[in-house]
Design a protein around this motif. Structure first.
Motif, PDB file in Angstrom:
ATOM      1  N   ASP A  39      34.183 -43.189 -55.327  1.00  0.00           N
ATOM      2  CA  ASP A  39      32.812 -43.277 -54.824  1.00  0.00           C
ATOM      3  C   ASP A  39      32.060 -41.974 -55.094  1.00  0.00           C
ATOM      4  OD1 ASP A  39      30.576 -43.062 -52.819  1.00  0.00           O
ATOM      5  OD2 ASP A  39      31.312 -45.066 -52.312  1.00  0.00           O
ATOM      6  N   ASP A  40      30.917 -42.084 -55.786  1.00  0.00           N
ATOM      7  CA  ASP A  40      30.115 -40.891 -56.112  1.00  0.00           C
ATOM      8  C   ASP A  40      29.716 -40.097 -54.874  1.00  0.00           C
ATOM      9  OD1 ASP A  40      30.071 -41.187 -58.881  1.00  0.00           O
ATOM     10  OD2 ASP A  40      28.302 -42.484 -58.824  1.00  0.00           O
ATOM     11  N   SER A  41      29.451 -40.793 -53.773  1.00  0.00           N
ATOM     12  CA  SER A  41      29.015 -40.123 -52.546  1.00  0.00           C
ATOM     13  C   SER A  41      30.130 -39.308 -51.904  1.00  0.00           C
ATOM     14  CB  SER A  41      28.488 -41.150 -51.543  1.00  0.00           C
ATOM     15  OG  SER A  41      27.324 -41.744 -52.038  1.00  0.00           O
ATOM     16  N   ALA A  42      31.371 -39.657 -52.181  1.00  0.00           N
ATOM     17  CA  ALA A  42      32.498 -38.864 -51.690  1.00  0.00           C
ATOM     18  C   ALA A  42      32.911 -37.825 -52.719  1.00  0.00           C
ATOM     19  CB  ALA A  42      33.686 -39.766 -51.369  1.00  0.00           C
ATOM     20  N   LEU A  43      32.680 -38.121 -53.972  1.00  0.00           N
ATOM     21  CA  LEU A  43      33.106 -37.226 -55.039  1.00  0.00           C
ATOM     22  C   LEU A  43      32.354 -35.902 -55.026  1.00  0.00           C
ATOM     23  CD1 LEU A  43      35.060 -37.014 -57.308  1.00  0.00           C
ATOM     24  CD2 LEU A  43      33.384 -38.088 -58.809  1.00  0.00           C
ATOM     25  N   ARG A  44      31.064 -35.938 -54.742  1.00  0.00           N
ATOM     26  CA  ARG A  44      30.278 -34.702 -54.699  1.00  0.00           C
ATOM     27  C   ARG A  44      30.849 -33.718 -53.676  1.00  0.00           C
ATOM     28  NH1 ARG A  44      26.920 -32.404 -51.609  1.00  0.00           N
ATOM     29  NH2 ARG A  44      25.350 -30.983 -52.340  1.00  0.00           N
ATOM     30  N   PRO A  45      31.016 -34.132 -52.399  1.00  0.00           N
ATOM     31  CA  PRO A  45      31.585 -33.161 -51.453  1.00  0.00           C
ATOM     32  C   PRO A  45      33.036 -32.793 -51.782  1.00  0.00           C
ATOM     33  CG  PRO A  45      31.202 -35.277 -50.367  1.00  0.00           C
ATOM     34  CD  PRO A  45      30.607 -35.365 -51.725  1.00  0.00           C
ATOM     35  N   ALA A  46      33.783 -33.705 -52.373  1.00  0.00           N
ATOM     36  CA  ALA A  46      35.175 -33.402 -52.719  1.00  0.00           C
ATOM     37  C   ALA A  46      35.247 -32.349 -53.821  1.00  0.00           C
ATOM     38  CB  ALA A  46      35.903 -34.678 -53.142  1.00  0.00           C
ATOM     39  N   THR A  47      34.394 -32.465 -54.840  1.00  0.00           N
ATOM     40  CA  THR A  47      34.407 -31.445 -55.899  1.00  0.00           C
ATOM     41  C   THR A  47      33.847 -30.120 -55.369  1.00  0.00           C
ATOM     42  OG1 THR A  47      32.319 -32.289 -56.813  1.00  0.00           O
ATOM     43  CG2 THR A  47      34.361 -33.004 -57.886  1.00  0.00           C
ATOM     44  N   LYS A  48      32.957 -30.205 -54.401  1.00  0.00           N
ATOM     45  CA  LYS A  48      32.446 -28.983 -53.767  1.00  0.00           C
ATOM     46  C   LYS A  48      33.575 -28.287 -52.992  1.00  0.00           C
ATOM     47  CE  LYS A  48      28.466 -27.495 -51.008  1.00  0.00           C
ATOM     48  NZ  LYS A  48      27.348 -27.975 -50.165  1.00  0.00           N
ATOM     49  N   ILE A  49      34.418 -29.050 -52.326  1.00  0.00           N
ATOM     50  CA  ILE A  49      35.577 -28.485 -51.623  1.00  0.00           C
ATOM     51  C   ILE A  49      36.525 -27.840 -52.627  1.00  0.00           C
ATOM     52  CG2 ILE A  49      37.652 -29.061 -50.278  1.00  0.00           C
ATOM     53  CD1 ILE A  49      35.872 -31.241 -48.866  1.00  0.00           C
TER      54      ILE A  49
END
Length: 182
Positions: free
Chosen positions: A82-92
């Motif tokens: 999910d793109d909406s989860a991927l953004r914060p995950a790559t930020k982490i």
């Protein structure tokens, strides 16, 4: 009966104020944070995206609280769709690599570094949103300071992909290529 943490995540929105409220609540008690992370890492759960929205704020403020979960994060990162989860995950992932590079930061194992490299390169190659790709690039740049081959791979990928993306992506790529070519 739903826990307080579950209810807070469930009723949260993508707005910054809402995400901050949830992240602050999670940081107040270890069991709240554990529950948030458990939800975020359960990619089949309907709330996993909302949990990631606030988890990146926790990691931005108190990354050391996330240390016991790094291994699980490295395992789940390549599976996030999910793109909406991927953004914060790559930020982490970016926060982890940035801290790992600092003198008094957290320490990633070599295996964790390699898992992150593999997952982040995959994100750059795949058709992802710009923000996710930019965080992946930034994290890979930092990891490339330790593993030379990463910089070469990063140069190749972003140079080939440059013209296929938006002006924002191209700007981020130009800045990174300048650093890579120094």
């Amino acid at each position: 009966m739903k826990s307080q943490m579950y209810q807070k995540i469930e009723s949260s929105t993508c707005h910054v104020a809402s995400r901050k409220m949830v992240s602050n609540f999670a940081m107040k008690a270890e069991n709240h944070l554990n529950e948030m992370i458990q939800l975020a890492f359960d990619i089949k759960h309907e709330l996993h995206v909302k949990a990631f929205w606030s988890l990146d704020l926790v990691c931005e403020k108190k990354l050391k609280q996330f240390v016991p979960f790094i291994e699980g994060f490295c395992e789940i990162l390549p599976k996030i769709k999910d793109d909406s989860a991927l953004r914060p995950a790559t930020k982490i992932a970016y926060f982890l690599t940035k801290s790992n590079h600092r003198k008094n930061g957290i320490s990633l194992t070599q295996e964790q570094e390699h898992n992150l490299i593999e997952a982040l390169i995959d994100r750059l190659i795949q058709d992802e949103k710009v923000a996710s790709k930019v965080y992946a690039m930034k994290a890979l740049f930092i990891l490339g300071k330790k593993y030379d081959w990463v910089h070469e791979e990063l140069k190749t990928i972003i140079s080939q992909d440059y013209s296929n993306h938006s002006a924002a992506y191209q700007a981020a790529t130009r800045n990174l290529l300048k650093k890579l070519n120094k």
